[in-house]
Design a protein around this motif. Structure first.
Motif, PDB file in Angstrom:
ATOM      1  N   LEU A  69       0.847  -1.182   0.000  1.00 16.17           N
ATOM      2  CA  LEU A  69       0.000   0.000   0.000  1.00 16.17           C
ATOM      3  C   LEU A  69       0.886   1.237   0.000  1.00 16.17           C
ATOM      4  N   LYS A  70       0.561   2.195  -0.850  1.00 18.68           N
ATOM      5  CA  LYS A  70       1.244   3.490  -0.841  1.00 18.68           C
ATOM      6  C   LYS A  70       0.243   4.514  -0.325  1.00 18.68           C
ATOM      7  N   VAL A  71       0.690   5.288   0.665  1.00 13.88           N
ATOM      8  CA  VAL A  71      -0.170   6.247   1.340  1.00 13.88           C
ATOM      9  C   VAL A  71       0.479   7.618   1.250  1.00 13.88           C
ATOM     10  N   GLY A  72      -0.305   8.623   0.864  1.00 10.13           N
ATOM     11  CA  GLY A  72       0.201   9.982   0.754  1.00 10.13           C
ATOM     12  C   GLY A  72       0.450  10.618   2.108  1.00 10.13           C
ATOM     13  N   LEU A  73       1.034  11.794   2.089  1.00 11.91           N
ATOM     14  CA  LEU A  73       1.337  12.512   3.325  1.00 11.91           C
ATOM     15  C   LEU A  73       0.080  12.887   4.086  1.00 11.91           C
ATOM     16  N   ASP A  74      -1.049  12.954   3.382  1.00  9.16           N
ATOM     17  CA  ASP A  74      -2.330  13.266   4.021  1.00  9.16           C
ATOM     18  C   ASP A  74      -3.044  11.996   4.488  1.00  9.16           C
ATOM     19  N   SER A  75      -2.339  10.882   4.483  1.00 13.49           N
ATOM     20  CA  SER A  75      -2.837   9.565   4.927  1.00 13.49           C
ATOM     21  C   SER A  75      -3.887   8.958   4.011  1.00 13.49           C
ATOM     22  N   ARG A  76      -4.030   9.471   2.817  1.00 13.73           N
ATOM     23  CA  ARG A  76      -4.957   8.872   1.844  1.00 13.73           C
ATOM     24  C   ARG A  76      -4.257   7.765   1.067  1.00 13.73           C
ATOM     25  N   LEU A  77      -4.995   6.717   0.791  1.00 14.69           N
ATOM     26  CA  LEU A  77      -4.465   5.599   0.019  1.00 14.69           C
ATOM     27  C   LEU A  77      -4.237   6.049  -1.419  1.00 14.69           C
ATOM     28  N   LEU A  78      -3.006   5.905  -1.894  1.00 18.23           N
ATOM     29  CA  LEU A  78      -2.668   6.282  -3.269  1.00 18.23           C
ATOM     30  C   LEU A  78      -2.770   5.094  -4.204  1.00 18.23           C
ATOM     31  N   SER A  79      -2.273   3.939  -3.748  1.00 17.51           N
ATOM     32  CA  SER A  79      -2.330   2.743  -4.588  1.00 17.51           C
ATOM     33  C   SER A  79      -2.168   1.503  -3.727  1.00 17.51           C
ATOM     34  N   ILE A  80      -2.611   0.397  -4.308  1.00 16.24           N
ATOM     35  CA  ILE A  80      -2.433  -0.904  -3.677  1.00 16.24           C
ATOM     36  C   ILE A  80      -2.074  -1.888  -4.789  1.00 16.24           C
ATOM     37  N   ASP A  81      -1.015  -2.631  -4.554  1.00 17.15           N
ATOM     38  CA  ASP A  81      -0.528  -3.595  -5.543  1.00 17.15           C
ATOM     39  C   ASP A  81      -0.324  -4.941  -4.876  1.00 17.15           C
TER      40      ASP A  81
END
Length: 83
Positions: A69-81
């Motif tokens: 999981l990649k999470v942005g600095l604002d804690s929003r999920l950016l991607s999941i692989d």
């Protein structure tokens, strides 16, 4: 004299989790009873993200595997692989 602050672009945070969600557990999502996944990554950090993000990985037996999981600095999920 005023000095400009140096703004550094930080990269997204990454977490690796192992998931094993049965078909019955996913049925709770489709019935509207569950909307979030809570888990811990390999370092013990608590992770929460929308179950809807797993839709591309759903099979007839559920969702199983290791995911990044990649999470942005604002804690929003950016991607999941799936790894």
């Amino acid at each position: 004299m005023v000095r400009a602050k140096r703004i550094e672009k930080q990269s997204p945070r990454q977490y690796v989790i192992n998931l094993s969600l049965s078909r019955e557990q996913l049925e709770q999502f489709y019935a509207g009873r569950v909307s979030q996944v809570w888990d811990r990554d390999r370092h013990g950090v608590s992770i929460q993200f929308p179950l809807q993000a797993l839709r591309p990985f759903v099979s007839h037996v559920g969702v199983h595997g290791r995911f990044r999981l990649k999470v942005g600095l604002d804690s929003r999920l950016l991607s999941i692989d799936k790894m």
